[in-house]
Design a protein around this motif. Structure first.
Motif, mmCIF file in Angstrom:
data_model
loop_
_atom_site.group_PDB
_atom_site.id
_atom_site.type_symbol
_atom_site.label_atom_id
_atom_site.label_comp_id
_atom_site.label_asym_id
_atom_site.label_seq_id
_atom_site.Cartn_x
_atom_site.Cartn_y
_atom_site.Cartn_z
ATOM 1 N N HIS A 19 8.351 -2.878 17.508
ATOM 2 C CA HIS A 19 7.532 -2.067 16.605
ATOM 3 C C HIS A 19 8.038 -2.258 15.178
ATOM 4 O O HIS A 19 9.200 -1.949 14.882
ATOM 5 N N LEU A 20 7.188 -2.769 14.302
ATOM 6 C CA LEU A 20 7.517 -2.941 12.891
ATOM 7 C C LEU A 20 6.674 -1.957 12.093
ATOM 8 O O LEU A 20 5.441 -2.039 12.095
ATOM 9 N N THR A 21 7.347 -1.036 11.413
ATOM 10 C CA THR A 21 6.644 -0.021 10.628
ATOM 11 C C THR A 21 6.918 -0.239 9.153
ATOM 12 O O THR A 21 8.067 -0.134 8.703
ATOM 13 N N LEU A 22 5.879 -0.580 8.397
ATOM 14 C CA LEU A 22 6.026 -0.751 6.950
ATOM 15 C C LEU A 22 6.412 0.608 6.371
ATOM 16 O O LEU A 22 5.748 1.614 6.621
ATOM 17 N N ASN A 23 7.483 0.630 5.578
ATOM 18 C CA ASN A 23 8.111 1.911 5.258
ATOM 19 C C ASN A 23 8.284 2.134 3.754
ATOM 20 O O ASN A 23 9.378 2.352 3.257
ATOM 21 N N ARG A 24 7.153 2.086 3.034
ATOM 22 C CA ARG A 24 7.139 2.521 1.636
ATOM 23 C C ARG A 24 5.988 3.528 1.484
ATOM 24 O O ARG A 24 5.027 3.282 0.731
ATOM 25 N N ARG A 28 2.030 3.851 -0.494
ATOM 26 C CA ARG A 28 1.055 3.500 0.550
ATOM 27 C C ARG A 28 1.423 2.150 1.179
ATOM 28 O O ARG A 28 0.582 1.365 1.547
ATOM 29 N N ASN A 29 2.730 1.931 1.307
ATOM 30 C CA ASN A 29 3.286 0.737 1.959
ATOM 31 C C ASN A 29 2.883 -0.560 1.269
ATOM 32 O O ASN A 29 2.741 -1.608 1.923
ATOM 33 N N ALA A 30 2.721 -0.507 -0.058
ATOM 34 C CA ALA A 30 2.476 -1.733 -0.816
ATOM 35 C C ALA A 30 3.654 -2.679 -0.625
ATOM 36 O O ALA A 30 4.813 -2.268 -0.617
ATOM 37 N N MET A 31 3.358 -3.945 -0.498
ATOM 38 C CA MET A 31 4.387 -4.931 -0.176
ATOM 39 C C MET A 31 5.077 -5.457 -1.432
ATOM 40 O O MET A 31 4.416 -5.881 -2.374
#
Length: 274
Positions: A19-24, A28-31
């Protein structure tokens, strides 16, 4: 495998599922660059691990991903091209494409859970998944042209996902739309309206995946991804060699024996449920 909550990507491994959860969530989890690097590292870590059967991508805080962090992109390397011709902004942008290709080519089944903002780079990330589920109210779009930018690294993957005609309409107008239209476009595979419904979809998909042999799944994905990139005869020749290798490998004899003996194959022992 677990990572610190302060990371831009939270990583959790459970019963054959990464499980990979974008965490910003505050963005809004901008990369940004660290997030791209962490996604790539996570994919690289499990690339040859056949015990990991699936990779589930999700965003923290109710949003999948609002795209690239524009502030960090605009200030990359001071913004000026180097004297030797290397352009730091181009390098940052190209890193998005590198990450997307890495996710697309992961041997495991990649599942994207689309909620909230699924914009720009997040749209691209959904496009390179093998299976995508969306909340009915998720907001999809590529707003780059409304910001004076092209969706440079995303557009090719959008074309592959939904075809040139629809990609031209969406990329050139910056239009946004909701989950049900994403389903109609073929961008996603199923819609959900609540967490219980999502978890049921995810559990059913993972249970089905666990019936499939790990190496055969990885090889099948390789064949699929070659279509349109190589001459068809070359694709078929290579696929025949892969088929022969599978017949002589360990999975096919076990799978055929299990079928004839009316039992589950060895690889189906793990449920893989979240």
């Amino acid at each position: 495998m677990d990572k610190d909550r302060d990371s831009t990507v939270c990583v959790r491994s459970e019963r054959g599922v990464l499980h990979l959860t974008l965490n910003r969530p505050e963005a809004r989890n901008a990369m940004n660059a660290p997030m791209l690097a962490e996604i790539e590292h996570a994919i690289d870590t499990v690339r040859d691990d056949r015990a990991v059967r699936a990779i589930v991508l999700r965003g923290a805080g109710g949003h999948f991903c609002a795209g690239g962090d524009l502030k960090s992109m605009m200030t990359a390397g001071g913004g000026d091209a180097a004297a030797n011709g290397a352009d730091p902004i181009a390098a940052v942008n190209r890193a998005f494409g590198t990450m997307l290709r890495k996710v697309a080519q992961a041997p495991q089944l990649v599942i994207a859970i689309c909620e909230g903002a699924v914009l720009g780079g997040g749209f691209g990330l959904a496009c390179v998944s093998d299976i995508a589920f969306t909340h009915v109210d998720a907001k999809f779009g590529m707003p780059e042209t409304t910001r004076g930018l092209p969706p440079a690294q995303i557009a090719p993957f959008v074309v592959e996902r939904i075809g040139l005609t629809q990609a031209r309409r969406l990329c050139l107008t910056g239009a946004s739309f909701r989950g049900e239209q994403a389903l109609r476009l073929g961008l996603v595979h199923e819609c959900f309206s609540g967490e219980d419904e999502l978890q049921a979809m995810l559990a059913a998909t993972l249970a089905q995946l666990m019936q499939c042999a790990p190496l055969a799944t990885a090889v099948t994905k390789q064949i699929l991804l070659e279509v349109g990139r190589r001459d068809m005869d070359a694709v078929l020749d290579d696929a025949a060699q892969k088929f022969a290798a599978s017949v002589r490998g360990s999975e096919a004899p076990e799978g055929i024996a299990a079928f004839l003996q009316k039992r589950a194959p060895r690889w189906a022992g793990a449920s893989g449920l979240p």
